[in-house]
Design a protein around this motif. Structure first.
Motif, PDB file in Angstrom:
ATOM      1  N   TYR A 121      23.341  24.639  34.959  1.00 56.60           N
ATOM      2  CA  TYR A 121      22.920  23.627  33.816  1.00 56.60           C
ATOM      3  C   TYR A 121      22.925  22.132  34.532  1.00 56.60           C
ATOM      4  O   TYR A 121      22.098  21.278  34.683  1.00 56.60           O
ATOM      5  CB  TYR A 121      23.542  23.664  32.474  1.00 56.60           C
ATOM      6  CG  TYR A 121      22.992  22.752  31.781  1.00 56.60           C
ATOM      7  CD1 TYR A 121      21.879  22.509  31.096  1.00 56.60           C
ATOM      8  CD2 TYR A 121      23.576  21.716  31.254  1.00 56.60           C
ATOM      9  CE1 TYR A 121      21.440  21.683  30.225  1.00 56.60           C
ATOM     10  CE2 TYR A 121      23.706  20.597  30.626  1.00 56.60           C
ATOM     11  CZ  TYR A 121      22.174  20.405  29.915  1.00 56.60           C
ATOM     12  OH  TYR A 121      21.701  19.415  29.019  1.00 56.60           O
ATOM     13  N   ASP A 124      20.705  21.814  37.719  1.00 54.63           N
ATOM     14  CA  ASP A 124      19.237  21.410  37.053  1.00 54.63           C
ATOM     15  C   ASP A 124      19.155  20.101  36.862  1.00 54.63           C
ATOM     16  O   ASP A 124      18.210  19.542  37.221  1.00 54.63           O
ATOM     17  CB  ASP A 124      18.919  22.607  35.857  1.00 54.63           C
ATOM     18  CG  ASP A 124      17.537  22.173  35.607  1.00 54.63           C
ATOM     19  OD1 ASP A 124      16.471  22.446  36.307  1.00 54.63           O
ATOM     20  OD2 ASP A 124      17.337  22.041  34.471  1.00 54.63           O
ATOM     21  N   GLU A 183      25.736  27.796  24.009  1.00 45.70           N
ATOM     22  CA  GLU A 183      24.561  27.230  23.805  1.00 45.70           C
ATOM     23  C   GLU A 183      23.591  26.740  24.756  1.00 45.70           C
ATOM     24  O   GLU A 183      22.655  26.074  24.909  1.00 45.70           O
ATOM     25  CB  GLU A 183      24.744  25.880  22.840  1.00 45.70           C
ATOM     26  CG  GLU A 183      25.026  26.207  21.391  1.00 45.70           C
ATOM     27  CD  GLU A 183      25.120  25.205  20.355  1.00 45.70           C
ATOM     28  OE1 GLU A 183      24.805  24.090  20.760  1.00 45.70           O
ATOM     29  OE2 GLU A 183      25.594  25.387  19.380  1.00 45.70           O
ATOM     30  N   CYS A 184      24.417  26.902  26.132  1.00 44.45           N
ATOM     31  CA  CYS A 184      23.992  26.418  27.196  1.00 44.45           C
ATOM     32  C   CYS A 184      22.616  27.184  27.839  1.00 44.45           C
ATOM     33  O   CYS A 184      22.583  28.788  27.624  1.00 44.45           O
ATOM     34  CB  CYS A 184      24.969  26.675  28.639  1.00 44.45           C
ATOM     35  SG  CYS A 184      24.250  26.338  29.988  1.00 44.45           S
ATOM     36  N   PRO A 185      21.647  26.927  28.131  1.00 42.01           N
ATOM     37  CA  PRO A 185      20.222  27.689  28.397  1.00 42.01           C
ATOM     38  C   PRO A 185      20.577  28.688  29.482  1.00 42.01           C
ATOM     39  O   PRO A 185      19.580  29.642  29.737  1.00 42.01           O
ATOM     40  CB  PRO A 185      19.243  26.524  28.800  1.00 42.01           C
ATOM     41  CG  PRO A 185      19.962  25.444  29.237  1.00 42.01           C
ATOM     42  CD  PRO A 185      21.112  25.453  28.361  1.00 42.01           C
ATOM     43  N   PHE A 186      21.624  28.139  30.557  1.00 44.86           N
ATOM     44  CA  PHE A 186      21.968  29.076  31.427  1.00 44.86           C
ATOM     45  C   PHE A 186      23.105  30.075  31.321  1.00 44.86           C
ATOM     46  O   PHE A 186      23.735  30.796  32.311  1.00 44.86           O
ATOM     47  CB  PHE A 186      22.155  28.201  32.859  1.00 44.86           C
ATOM     48  CG  PHE A 186      21.129  27.554  33.271  1.00 44.86           C
ATOM     49  CD1 PHE A 186      20.280  28.051  34.425  1.00 44.86           C
ATOM     50  CD2 PHE A 186      20.707  26.147  32.775  1.00 44.86           C
ATOM     51  CE1 PHE A 186      18.843  27.195  34.767  1.00 44.86           C
ATOM     52  CE2 PHE A 186      19.745  25.701  33.309  1.00 44.86           C
ATOM     53  CZ  PHE A 186      18.793  26.038  34.238  1.00 44.86           C
ATOM     54  N   ASP A 188      23.646  32.988  30.285  1.00 44.78           N
ATOM     55  CA  ASP A 188      23.886  34.516  30.543  1.00 44.78           C
ATOM     56  C   ASP A 188      23.919  34.637  32.226  1.00 44.78           C
ATOM     57  O   ASP A 188      24.350  35.763  32.718  1.00 44.78           O
ATOM     58  CB  ASP A 188      22.291  35.077  30.418  1.00 44.78           C
ATOM     59  CG  ASP A 188      22.139  35.335  28.713  1.00 44.78           C
ATOM     60  OD1 ASP A 188      23.323  35.424  28.235  1.00 44.78           O
ATOM     61  OD2 ASP A 188      21.062  35.537  28.336  1.00 44.78           O
ATOM     62  N   CYS A 190      26.050  32.311  33.828  1.00 50.54           N
ATOM     63  CA  CYS A 190      27.205  31.417  34.230  1.00 50.54           C
ATOM     64  C   CYS A 190      28.130  32.045  35.051  1.00 50.54           C
ATOM     65  O   CYS A 190      28.690  33.103  34.707  1.00 50.54           O
ATOM     66  CB  CYS A 190      27.720  30.800  32.801  1.00 50.54           C
ATOM     67  SG  CYS A 190      28.944  29.951  33.058  1.00 50.54           S
ATOM     68  N   SER A 340      21.921  17.653  18.365  1.00 50.97           N
ATOM     69  CA  SER A 340      21.374  18.523  19.556  1.00 50.97           C
ATOM     70  C   SER A 340      22.852  19.200  20.185  1.00 50.97           C
ATOM     71  O   SER A 340      23.869  18.675  19.629  1.00 50.97           O
ATOM     72  CB  SER A 340      21.079  17.605  20.758  1.00 50.97           C
ATOM     73  OG  SER A 340      22.278  16.713  21.237  1.00 50.97           O
ATOM     74  N   ARG A 341      22.763  20.276  20.739  1.00 51.73           N
ATOM     75  CA  ARG A 341      23.997  20.669  21.464  1.00 51.73           C
ATOM     76  C   ARG A 341      24.901  19.850  22.249  1.00 51.73           C
ATOM     77  O   ARG A 341      25.972  19.975  22.139  1.00 51.73           O
ATOM     78  CB  ARG A 341      23.969  22.045  22.064  1.00 51.73           C
ATOM     79  CG  ARG A 341      22.714  21.728  23.216  1.00 51.73           C
ATOM     80  CD  ARG A 341      22.640  23.303  24.092  1.00 51.73           C
ATOM     81  NE  ARG A 341      21.494  23.184  25.196  1.00 51.73           N
ATOM     82  CZ  ARG A 341      20.249  23.579  24.781  1.00 51.73           C
ATOM     83  NH1 ARG A 341      19.846  24.271  23.678  1.00 51.73           N
ATOM     84  NH2 ARG A 341      19.437  23.727  25.586  1.00 51.73           N
TER      85      ARG A 341
END
Length: 651
Positions: A121, A124, A183-186, A188, A190, A340-341
């Motif tokens: 994350y 990115d 809650e991180c989009p990445f 899975d 990590c 927001s997260r």
């Protein structure tokens, strides 16, 4: 494969003996009685859930001595080392060898702190913001991106072409504060989560002391645990534990943490209506207050007791203002936390920092911590304030009792003149099992200790100049090949200046290149002279002829400006204990043993240890220092040093 049931403590030693599998299968393996004794003691400690202190002299082979019983114990074991470099060496070199010989199928895992793993994350985000990078950083970012597509573990150690100190790494790794968690989009993919899951599933986990104490301190605070519960903890390089434990049982807040909190709060405002209007003013007020406070501290010593801050009205008022500003920012963030997260994360950080800041500034220790020593330190553009427990024995004892596990502490330097009392007191170890194992090296034949005559008191203004004069004849006799250790960076710089124009050998000076590169170049030079201080006193391993002299300028007493040490010494005095003989001398003797241990690293090494401090012979306590060193012959005559090296050339 060896059945754990067949490997009772008595048999564990035999595995490392002349008729055992290690002697049969490993080239150059030399059976050592001390190694076998230690393996038996470790096996017994694990089986009986005992506390063991095992001092194993250089060359004992202590790594195999604890890995063999750990792998055969049938228990879950945490092995903790002093540094990440030692951690990698243990996991990638020593552990595979031992597992192979034993035919062990025990599941093992390597676990480091989160800052060692790539965060997809954060990477990115940095790629999206790439326009702000200079050309060198852009090149490094490209290297990290390419590596990210092929790495399995995401461990920074794999990518040597981006230096460890690169400013890109903090932007491509996470901290507990900025991690978005589930809650991180990445999430899975990590690497931190993957490494922790592997550790949870493993029977033997290799960590480092920083991670171990961070986790145990977190458990104490009730935040959950990173490491799995274990039946045994083996702490290698255990002499480092007292100082590290002090760091992790401390409450600390830095200007950098508070500044980053403000910056991250503003970053989260992007795309969220009205947020910037609410947060810009409190964040700017916080940043301005940090600058003013650091400016007000400019005339202060680099570190000192908190009373120094309290005695200056402008600093005292600035700290109180800071407490209020962080609390105000936290209140404002509360209204945005569910938007927001990222905002939720920043709000949680603000609560934690606000509470810690108030606790340190107001001096609220809390019942469980006992008496705290509050102190500060200054950096070129910032500061930090700390509250460190005066007595670490109590929290460490409570931590061990909660684990109900075996605790095994090992190092080459844990005793003072054969007595483990100082180390045991620092850690709150009551009636531990102790084991003292002599090095297998023949110090009488392999080494000589030279105490140069005529040196002045170490407090003399020209002391370093006199040390260099005394050492030059030794360097001529050894043809360079020397490691000079100093107790201060000022003495190190002075010595480097004096030597540059006086010696024909290449000089390698701490601070002029990264540590690993200095050591590589020193080894390769063959006749170099390496100058170091502080961190160079331990962990420097140069076997062979490249290192034939170790010089120590002064007895390594701790700096008298350490506010925690000063408070501890005062507390000892109040308790009727002589603080000099009860704390300062034992601590310095252990540090001296570490420095002296750089000289002889294998059975073929020969070398001269030069101890320059005249207090070794002129003060009563000098005998304790000398009694703590390996049993090598001593001389005050430089002619004996010349004869020692001449014998090596003719032998």
């Amino acid at each position: 494969m060896i059945d754990p049931d067949d490997a009772a403590p008595d048999d564990v030693g035999a595995l490392l003996g002349a008729d055992g599998p290690f002697a049969r299968e490993l080239p150059n393996f030399a059976p050592r009685a001390a190694q076998q004794d230690m393996a038996r003691a470790v096996a017994h400690a694990i089986a009986e859930r005992e506390t063991l202190i095992a001092e194993a002299g250089t060359g004992t082979g202590k790594t195999f001595a604890y890995l063999v019983p750990a792998l055969l114990s049938g228990e879950r074991v945490i092995v903790s080392t002093g540094t990440k470099a030692l951690q990698d060496q243990l996991f990638f070199r020593d552990l595979p060898r031992v597992r192979s010989v034993l035919g062990s199928r025990v599941k093992t895992a390597l676990l480091k702190g989160r800052a060692n793993y790539l965060c997809l994350y954060r990477l990115d985000q940095t790629v999206r913001d790439g326009g702000s990078l200079d050309p060198a950083q852009s090149h490094q970012l490209a290297a990290i991106r390419q590596w990210s597509a092929r790495t399995r573990h995401g461990d920074r150690m794999e990518l040597a072409e981006v230096p460890e100190e690169s400013p890109l790494w903090p932007r491509a790794t996470s901290t507990p504060e900025n991690c978005l968690g589930a809650e991180c989009p990445f999430f899975d993919d990590c690497y931190v989560i993957k490494a922790r899951r592997e550790a949870q599933d493993a029977d033997l986990v290799v960590v480092n002391h920083h991670l171990l104490f961070a986790d145990l301190a977190l458990k104490q605070e009730g935040f959950g645990e990173i490491l799995p519960g274990a039946q045994a903890f083996i702490l290698d390089e255990a002499h480092q534990v007292p100082e590290l434990a002090g760091q992790f049982f401390s409450q600390s807040v830095s200007a950098r943490q508070l500044s980053e909190l403000g910056q991250d709060a503003l970053t989260e405002c992007s795309g969220i209506t009205g947020a910037i209007g609410l947060l810009l003013e409190p964040v700017e007020a916080l940043q301005e207050a940090l600058k003013k406070l650091r400016a007000a501290m400019e005339a202060l010593p680099a570190r000192g007791p908190f009373a120094e801050l309290d005695s200056r009205a402008v600093v005292r008022d600035g700290l109180r203002d800071l407490v209020e500003l962080v609390a105000t920012l936290s209140d404002q963030l509360a209204s945005q936390a569910d938007r927001s997260r990222g905002f939720a994360n920043v709000y949680e950080r603000s609560l934690s920092l606000s509470e810690r800041l108030e606790r340190v500034v107001e001096g609220q220790a809390g019942e469980a911590r006992g008496v705290d020593v509050r102190w500060y330190e200054l950096f070129p553009r910032g500061f930090a304030i700390h509250a460190t427990p005066l007595d670490l024995a109590a929290p460490l004892r409570a931590m061990r009792e909660r684990t109900q596990a075996a605790w095994i502490h090992t190092s080459a330097t844990l005793s003072v003149g054969g007595d483990f009392g100082h180390f045991a007191r620092q850690l709150g170890l009551e009636d531990p099992q102790t084991l003292s194992l002599e090095s297998p090296f023949d110090y009488v034949r392999q080494a000589l200790c030279y105490l140069p005559p005529g040196l002045p008191d170490p407090a003399a203004r020209d002391y370093t100049d006199q040390v260099i004069e005394a050492v030059l004849p030794v360097l001529e006799a050894s043809n360079g090949r020397a490691f000079l250790l100093f107790t201060s960076h000022r003495a190190l710089r002075r010595a480097a200046d004096l030597l540059r124009s006086r010696v024909p050998w290449p000089l390698f000076v701490q601070g002029e290149a990264p540590r690993h590169r200095l050591l590589e170049e020193f080894r390769a030079s063959g006749h170099g002279v390496l100058l170091g201080a502080a961190s160079f006193w331990e962990g420097v391993d140069v076997a062979g002829e490249a290192l034939s002299v170790v010089v120590i300028d002064k007895l390594p007493f701790a700096a008298p400006d350490d506010p925690v040490l000063v408070a501890r010494l005062e507390a000892l005095e109040q308790a009727g204990i002589n603080p000099f003989m009860g704390w300062q001398v034992p601590s310095a003797a252990i540090a001296l043993k570490q420095g002296a241990g750089r000289l002889i690293r294998d059975v073929h090494d020969r070398g001269v240890l030069v101890l320059c401090d005249p207090r070794l012979l002129g003060k009563g306590y000098g005998k304790l220092f000398l009694a703590s060193l390996p049993p090598m012959p001593r001389t005050r005559e430089v002619i004996d040093v010349r004869a020692f090296f001449a014998q090596a050339q003719t032998g």
